[in-house]
Design an enzyme around this catalytic site. Structure first.
Site, PDB file in Angstrom:
ATOM      1  N   ASP A  30      -4.871  63.556   5.286  1.00 33.48           N
ATOM      2  CA  ASP A  30      -5.297  64.842   5.205  1.00 33.48           C
ATOM      3  C   ASP A  30      -6.643  65.233   4.857  1.00 33.48           C
ATOM      4  O   ASP A  30      -7.325  64.483   4.218  1.00 33.48           O
ATOM      5  CB  ASP A  30      -4.209  65.475   3.937  1.00 33.48           C
ATOM      6  CG  ASP A  30      -3.733  67.061   4.212  1.00 33.48           C
ATOM      7  OD1 ASP A  30      -4.327  67.407   5.390  1.00 33.48           O
ATOM      8  OD2 ASP A  30      -3.486  67.651   3.265  1.00 33.48           O
ATOM      9  N   ASN A  78       3.525  69.831  12.835  1.00 34.31           N
ATOM     10  CA  ASN A  78       2.237  70.059  13.329  1.00 34.31           C
ATOM     11  C   ASN A  78       2.079  70.874  14.829  1.00 34.31           C
ATOM     12  O   ASN A  78       1.207  71.361  15.024  1.00 34.31           O
ATOM     13  CB  ASN A  78       1.315  68.912  13.484  1.00 34.31           C
ATOM     14  CG  ASN A  78       0.771  68.186  12.163  1.00 34.31           C
ATOM     15  OD1 ASN A  78       0.506  66.759  11.941  1.00 34.31           O
ATOM     16  ND2 ASN A  78       0.766  69.195  11.154  1.00 34.31           N
TER      17      ASN A  78
HETATM   18  C1  FPP Z   1      -4.297  66.677   8.432  1.00 34.35           C
HETATM   19  O1  FPP Z   1      -5.451  67.147   8.290  1.00 34.35           O
HETATM   20  C2  FPP Z   1      -4.671  65.609   9.783  1.00 34.35           C
HETATM   21  C3  FPP Z   1      -3.799  65.718  10.982  1.00 34.35           C
HETATM   22  C4  FPP Z   1      -2.849  66.641  11.141  1.00 34.35           C
HETATM   23  C5  FPP Z   1      -4.229  64.944  11.939  1.00 34.35           C
HETATM   24  C6  FPP Z   1      -4.499  63.691  11.730  1.00 34.35           C
HETATM   25  C7  FPP Z   1      -5.193  62.795  12.702  1.00 34.35           C
HETATM   26  C8  FPP Z   1      -6.375  62.244  12.682  1.00 34.35           C
HETATM   27  C9  FPP Z   1      -6.817  61.588  11.614  1.00 34.35           C
HETATM   28  C10 FPP Z   1      -6.867  61.894  14.248  1.00 34.35           C
HETATM   29  C11 FPP Z   1      -6.895  60.434  14.395  1.00 34.35           C
HETATM   30  C12 FPP Z   1      -5.773  59.660  14.628  1.00 34.35           C
HETATM   31  C13 FPP Z   1      -5.607  58.680  15.234  1.00 34.35           C
HETATM   32  C14 FPP Z   1      -4.233  57.662  15.199  1.00 34.35           C
HETATM   33  C15 FPP Z   1      -6.368  58.450  16.522  1.00 34.35           C
HETATM   34  P1  FPP Z   1      -5.595  68.782   8.416  1.00 34.35           P
HETATM   35  O2  FPP Z   1      -5.887  69.369   9.418  1.00 34.35           O
HETATM   36  O3  FPP Z   1      -4.189  69.096   7.671  1.00 34.35           O
HETATM   37  O4  FPP Z   1      -6.439  68.942   7.227  1.00 34.35           O
HETATM   38  P2  FPP Z   1      -6.662  70.364   6.426  1.00 34.35           P
HETATM   39  O5  FPP Z   1      -5.371  70.122   5.367  1.00 34.35           O
HETATM   40  O6  FPP Z   1      -7.885  70.458   5.888  1.00 34.35           O
HETATM   41  O7  FPP Z   1      -6.521  71.603   7.107  1.00 34.35           O
END
Ligand code: FPP
Length: 252
Positions: A30, A78
């Site tokens: 996250d 998501n």
């Molecule tokens: C949460 O951070 C993250 C995600 C929903 C996506 C996770 C994906 C990756 C780490 C990309 C790569 C993965 C692979 C397997 C290639 P957020 O966007 O919710 O962050 P925030 O809480 O700061 O908004």
């Protein structure tokens, strides 16, 4: 930090510490969005930086004694994000698989995907199948990527299959116990996670591995996922080694 000559420079972990560390680590990655926003960049910039961290973390698992690594890449919730972010993430997953396929196979990583594939586009599902097949003979790190995954959805899908077996007569209701349901879960070939880590300062599990994490240890850390390093994973694994896990029993 130990001065042992067998200590890995990247993770700060000695061979002895690796043996007492977690065998299965699950990570809720996250903080990509906030990391990007702090740099005045779009959220997808953070997801791309996050993907680079995935590479680093996967490659340090052998030194840490982590045999199973499960990462939460995209949840059933998501889809509520903007269309730009969702389609950007889907194209990042396609690119990641195409680009990393050879390196993962060469590093003896076995990749599996968990989650419901029905809502994912055909091209992505084909790449996921290819990567699973390409790495099926590997027995080094077992990397499981949760994609369109939700713990409640997984339990619901498992229950549906279990109910079908009862309806078909191949399973008797009185034989259903704690050992039965896990055989129907997406994770049926994996051990339960020993350690669940969530980055970015949020202390919740957000529908991740609900059944499987019943006895896991948890680490909620402030680091945003794109800043997470092999060294930090090493520190969390060493801390895990010092914990007293009783699984409901009394210390002896
Ligand atoms: C949460 O951070 C993250 C995600 C929903 C996506 C996770 C994906 C990756 C780490 C990309 C790569 C993965 C692979 C397997 C290639 P957020 O966007 O919710 O962050 P925030 O809480 O700061 O908004």
């Amino acid at each position: 930090m130990p001065s042992d000559s067998n200590t890995c420079a990247e993770t700060g972990t000695s061979e002895a510490q690796a043996l007492s560390g977690p065998r299965h680590v699950a990570i809720i990655m996250d903080g990509n969005g906030r990391w990007a926003q702090a740099r005045g960049r779009p959220r997808l910039f953070g997801h791309h930086a996050g993907a680079r961290r995935v590479r680093e973390v996967v490659s340090c698992c052998p030194q840490l004694g982590v045999k199973y690594l499960t990462i939460f890449a995209f949840s059933t919730e998501n889809w509520k994000r903007t269309q730009v972010e969702v389609s950007g993430l889907m194209s990042l997953f396609r690119r990641y698989i195409s680009k990393e396929m050879k390196a993962l196979a060469a590093r003896n990583v076995r990749v599996r995907f968990i989650g419901d594939r029905l809502r994912l586009d055909d091209k992505l599902v084909q790449l996921m199948d290819d990567l699973e097949l390409e790495t099926a003979q590997n027995d080094g790190t077992h990397l499981t990527i949760a994609l369109n995954y939700g713990g409640r959805d997984e339990v619901a899908r498992a229950t549906r299959r279990l109910a079908q077996d009862v309806a078909d007569g191949s399973l008797l209701p009185q034989d259903v116990d704690e050992e039965t349901l896990p055989r129907y879960l997406d994770t049926h070939v994996l051990p339960d996670p020993d350690l669940v880590i969530r980055t970015s300062g949020e202390a919740r599990i957000s529908n991740f591995l609900l059944w499987q994490s019943a006895y896991a240890e948890y680490e909620f850390i402030d680091t945003l996922w794109p800043d997470f390093t092999a060294e930090e994973l090493g520190r969390l694994c060493r801390r895990f080694g010092g914990r007293d896990r009783r699984f409901g029993a009394v210390a002896t």
